[in-house]
Design a protein around this motif. Sequence first.
Motif, PDB file in Angstrom:
ATOM      1  N   SER A 149      10.304 -18.944  70.584  1.00  0.00           N
ATOM      2  CA  SER A 149       9.753 -18.262  69.414  1.00  0.00           C
ATOM      3  C   SER A 149      10.775 -17.257  68.898  1.00  0.00           C
ATOM      4  O   SER A 149      11.677 -16.838  69.626  1.00  0.00           O
ATOM      5  CB  SER A 149       8.436 -17.555  69.748  1.00  0.00           C
ATOM      6  N   PHE A 150      10.600 -16.907  67.644  1.00  0.00           N
ATOM      7  CA  PHE A 150      11.485 -15.955  66.978  1.00  0.00           C
ATOM      8  C   PHE A 150      10.668 -15.009  66.123  1.00  0.00           C
ATOM      9  O   PHE A 150       9.826 -15.454  65.342  1.00  0.00           O
ATOM     10  CB  PHE A 150      12.472 -16.678  66.042  1.00  0.00           C
ATOM     11  N   LEU A 151      10.939 -13.727  66.266  1.00  0.00           N
ATOM     12  CA  LEU A 151      10.474 -12.775  65.271  1.00  0.00           C
ATOM     13  C   LEU A 151      11.382 -12.944  64.062  1.00  0.00           C
ATOM     14  O   LEU A 151      12.571 -13.261  64.207  1.00  0.00           O
ATOM     15  CB  LEU A 151      10.566 -11.348  65.805  1.00  0.00           C
ATOM     16  N   ILE A 152      10.860 -12.722  62.873  1.00  0.00           N
ATOM     17  CA  ILE A 152      11.612 -12.943  61.634  1.00  0.00           C
ATOM     18  C   ILE A 152      11.747 -11.619  60.893  1.00  0.00           C
ATOM     19  O   ILE A 152      10.752 -10.967  60.573  1.00  0.00           O
ATOM     20  CB  ILE A 152      10.901 -13.987  60.748  1.00  0.00           C
ATOM     21  N   ASP A 153      12.976 -11.230  60.618  1.00  0.00           N
ATOM     22  CA  ASP A 153      13.265  -9.982  59.912  1.00  0.00           C
ATOM     23  C   ASP A 153      13.012 -10.170  58.413  1.00  0.00           C
ATOM     24  O   ASP A 153      13.767 -10.877  57.744  1.00  0.00           O
ATOM     25  CB  ASP A 153      14.714  -9.582  60.174  1.00  0.00           C
ATOM     26  N   PRO A 154      11.964  -9.555  57.859  1.00  0.00           N
ATOM     27  CA  PRO A 154      11.655  -9.754  56.440  1.00  0.00           C
ATOM     28  C   PRO A 154      12.714  -9.193  55.496  1.00  0.00           C
ATOM     29  O   PRO A 154      12.807  -9.635  54.347  1.00  0.00           O
ATOM     30  CB  PRO A 154      10.317  -9.033  56.262  1.00  0.00           C
ATOM     31  N   SER A 155      13.537  -8.275  55.978  1.00  0.00           N
ATOM     32  CA  SER A 155      14.569  -7.702  55.103  1.00  0.00           C
ATOM     33  C   SER A 155      15.690  -8.695  54.804  1.00  0.00           C
ATOM     34  O   SER A 155      16.506  -8.457  53.921  1.00  0.00           O
ATOM     35  CB  SER A 155      15.142  -6.415  55.720  1.00  0.00           C
ATOM     36  N   THR A 156      15.727  -9.827  55.508  1.00  0.00           N
ATOM     37  CA  THR A 156      16.775 -10.825  55.289  1.00  0.00           C
ATOM     38  C   THR A 156      16.337 -11.935  54.337  1.00  0.00           C
ATOM     39  O   THR A 156      17.104 -12.857  54.075  1.00  0.00           O
ATOM     40  CB  THR A 156      17.225 -11.454  56.620  1.00  0.00           C
ATOM     41  N   ALA A 157      15.120 -11.853  53.829  1.00  0.00           N
ATOM     42  CA  ALA A 157      14.598 -12.886  52.932  1.00  0.00           C
ATOM     43  C   ALA A 157      14.962 -12.580  51.490  1.00  0.00           C
ATOM     44  O   ALA A 157      14.872 -11.433  51.059  1.00  0.00           O
ATOM     45  CB  ALA A 157      13.080 -12.965  53.060  1.00  0.00           C
ATOM     46  N   SER A 158      15.360 -13.618  50.769  1.00  0.00           N
ATOM     47  CA  SER A 158      15.518 -13.420  49.334  1.00  0.00           C
ATOM     48  C   SER A 158      14.108 -13.425  48.743  1.00  0.00           C
ATOM     49  O   SER A 158      13.225 -14.110  49.230  1.00  0.00           O
ATOM     50  CB  SER A 158      16.364 -14.535  48.733  1.00  0.00           C
ATOM     51  N   GLY A 159      13.882 -12.652  47.750  1.00  0.00           N
ATOM     52  CA  GLY A 159      12.534 -12.577  47.191  1.00  0.00           C
ATOM     53  C   GLY A 159      11.835 -11.307  47.643  1.00  0.00           C
ATOM     54  O   GLY A 159      12.458 -10.372  48.128  1.00  0.00           O
ATOM     55  N   HIS A 160      10.559 -11.307  47.505  1.00  0.00           N
ATOM     56  CA  HIS A 160       9.794 -10.081  47.727  1.00  0.00           C
ATOM     57  C   HIS A 160       8.877 -10.221  48.932  1.00  0.00           C
ATOM     58  O   HIS A 160       7.719 -10.580  48.798  1.00  0.00           O
ATOM     59  CB  HIS A 160       8.988  -9.751  46.468  1.00  0.00           C
ATOM     60  N   TRP A 161       9.393  -9.921  50.083  1.00  0.00           N
ATOM     61  CA  TRP A 161       8.598  -9.946  51.305  1.00  0.00           C
ATOM     62  C   TRP A 161       8.212  -8.515  51.640  1.00  0.00           C
ATOM     63  O   TRP A 161       8.740  -7.909  52.557  1.00  0.00           O
ATOM     64  CB  TRP A 161       9.389 -10.573  52.443  1.00  0.00           C
ATOM     65  N   HIS A 162       7.275  -7.969  50.875  1.00  0.00           N
ATOM     66  CA  HIS A 162       6.874  -6.577  51.059  1.00  0.00           C
ATOM     67  C   HIS A 162       5.437  -6.417  51.522  1.00  0.00           C
ATOM     68  O   HIS A 162       5.088  -5.388  52.089  1.00  0.00           O
ATOM     69  CB  HIS A 162       7.076  -5.793  49.754  1.00  0.00           C
ATOM     70  N   HIS A 163       4.601  -7.430  51.274  1.00  0.00           N
ATOM     71  CA  HIS A 163       3.185  -7.337  51.644  1.00  0.00           C
ATOM     72  C   HIS A 163       3.053  -7.058  53.145  1.00  0.00           C
ATOM     73  O   HIS A 163       3.689  -7.701  53.964  1.00  0.00           O
ATOM     74  CB  HIS A 163       2.467  -8.641  51.304  1.00  0.00           C
ATOM     75  N   TRP A 164       2.226  -6.107  53.497  1.00  0.00           N
ATOM     76  CA  TRP A 164       1.969  -5.837  54.912  1.00  0.00           C
ATOM     77  C   TRP A 164       0.505  -5.488  55.088  1.00  0.00           C
ATOM     78  O   TRP A 164      -0.002  -4.539  54.497  1.00  0.00           O
ATOM     79  CB  TRP A 164       2.845  -4.700  55.438  1.00  0.00           C
ATOM     80  N   ASP A 165      -0.175  -6.258  55.906  1.00  0.00           N
ATOM     81  CA  ASP A 165      -1.583  -6.025  56.202  1.00  0.00           C
ATOM     82  C   ASP A 165      -1.654  -5.284  57.534  1.00  0.00           C
ATOM     83  O   ASP A 165      -1.446  -5.871  58.591  1.00  0.00           O
ATOM     84  CB  ASP A 165      -2.311  -7.363  56.276  1.00  0.00           C
ATOM     85  N   LYS A 166      -1.906  -3.990  57.465  1.00  0.00           N
ATOM     86  CA  LYS A 166      -1.957  -3.150  58.664  1.00  0.00           C
ATOM     87  C   LYS A 166      -3.026  -3.640  59.637  1.00  0.00           C
ATOM     88  O   LYS A 166      -2.855  -3.562  60.857  1.00  0.00           O
ATOM     89  CB  LYS A 166      -2.204  -1.690  58.259  1.00  0.00           C
ATOM     90  N   GLU A 167      -4.118  -4.171  59.104  1.00  0.00           N
ATOM     91  CA  GLU A 167      -5.185  -4.688  59.961  1.00  0.00           C
ATOM     92  C   GLU A 167      -4.702  -5.906  60.768  1.00  0.00           C
ATOM     93  O   GLU A 167      -5.043  -6.048  61.937  1.00  0.00           O
ATOM     94  CB  GLU A 167      -6.399  -5.062  59.121  1.00  0.00           C
ATOM     95  N   ALA A 168      -3.894  -6.770  60.152  1.00  0.00           N
ATOM     96  CA  ALA A 168      -3.335  -7.916  60.884  1.00  0.00           C
ATOM     97  C   ALA A 168      -2.450  -7.417  62.027  1.00  0.00           C
ATOM     98  O   ALA A 168      -2.485  -7.952  63.134  1.00  0.00           O
ATOM     99  CB  ALA A 168      -2.539  -8.820  59.943  1.00  0.00           C
ATOM    100  N   GLU A 169      -1.677  -6.367  61.757  1.00  0.00           N
ATOM    101  CA  GLU A 169      -0.818  -5.790  62.795  1.00  0.00           C
ATOM    102  C   GLU A 169      -1.645  -5.222  63.950  1.00  0.00           C
ATOM    103  O   GLU A 169      -1.374  -5.511  65.113  1.00  0.00           O
ATOM    104  CB  GLU A 169       0.066  -4.692  62.211  1.00  0.00           C
ATOM    105  N   THR A 170      -2.638  -4.418  63.627  1.00  0.00           N
ATOM    106  CA  THR A 170      -3.363  -3.704  64.677  1.00  0.00           C
ATOM    107  C   THR A 170      -4.431  -4.540  65.363  1.00  0.00           C
ATOM    108  O   THR A 170      -4.723  -4.314  66.533  1.00  0.00           O
ATOM    109  CB  THR A 170      -4.005  -2.417  64.120  1.00  0.00           C
ATOM    110  N   GLN A 171      -5.020  -5.506  64.647  1.00  0.00           N
ATOM    111  CA  GLN A 171      -6.139  -6.241  65.228  1.00  0.00           C
ATOM    112  C   GLN A 171      -5.863  -7.705  65.535  1.00  0.00           C
ATOM    113  O   GLN A 171      -6.683  -8.361  66.167  1.00  0.00           O
ATOM    114  CB  GLN A 171      -7.347  -6.140  64.303  1.00  0.00           C
ATOM    115  N   ILE A 172      -4.704  -8.218  65.102  1.00  0.00           N
ATOM    116  CA  ILE A 172      -4.440  -9.642  65.335  1.00  0.00           C
ATOM    117  C   ILE A 172      -3.171  -9.854  66.163  1.00  0.00           C
ATOM    118  O   ILE A 172      -3.247 -10.126  67.350  1.00  0.00           O
ATOM    119  CB  ILE A 172      -4.392 -10.438  64.011  1.00  0.00           C
ATOM    120  N   HIS A 173      -2.009  -9.710  65.555  1.00  0.00           N
ATOM    121  CA  HIS A 173      -0.779 -10.090  66.259  1.00  0.00           C
ATOM    122  C   HIS A 173      -0.085  -8.942  66.988  1.00  0.00           C
ATOM    123  O   HIS A 173       0.701  -9.177  67.901  1.00  0.00           O
ATOM    124  CB  HIS A 173       0.206 -10.800  65.327  1.00  0.00           C
ATOM    125  N   GLY A 174      -0.327  -7.698  66.595  1.00  0.00           N
ATOM    126  CA  GLY A 174       0.266  -6.557  67.291  1.00  0.00           C
ATOM    127  C   GLY A 174       1.751  -6.360  67.080  1.00  0.00           C
ATOM    128  O   GLY A 174       2.416  -5.680  67.868  1.00  0.00           O
TER     129      GLY A 174
END
Length: 161
Positions: free
Chosen positions: A32-57
């Motif tokens: 598996s790989f974590l993916i650095d959103p800052s390396t994507a062309s385009g707009h990868w800015h959306h962040w769902d804090k609930e997904a972070e805290t309650q789903i994937h961590g």
Amino acid sequence: MWVTLDFEASGLSLTSYPIEVGYVLPSGDSNSFLIDPSTASGHWHHWDKEAETQIHGISRDRLVSEGASVLAVCQHLNQTLAPFDHVLCDSQWDLFWMGRLYKACYMRPSFTLMEINQWLKKHSELNRRDFSREMKALGPAPHRAEEDALQIRRALESLLK
């Protein structure tokens, strides 16, 4: 011979993007790989804090500090998964996130990702209900890409024996 693949994402919206990808090969080897959103062309800015805290961590800061570039992830997936006829995911969202991943570095996948229900319709008399029953028997998904890909593989193996 089939591979299972799973994504974790920044949220569940049309502006979300993949933050982790994991797969399990027929041999049982996985990665598996974590993916650095800052390396994507385009707009990868959306962040769902609930997904972070309650789903994937997984925090966005962790992705930036520990994640691989979008290009490196796509190159690795292409090299590793190209030999396989069937790369399977369990959600239409995974198809969406794979498209977003490859678009972010102007690449195309060297393999075809197929949702399990479609694959089951083509290769057996089983269906999504049968697969869902096997997944439920395995317990709740861990919501980390490699572990989820492993759980998907176990459910399919159990279903197809």
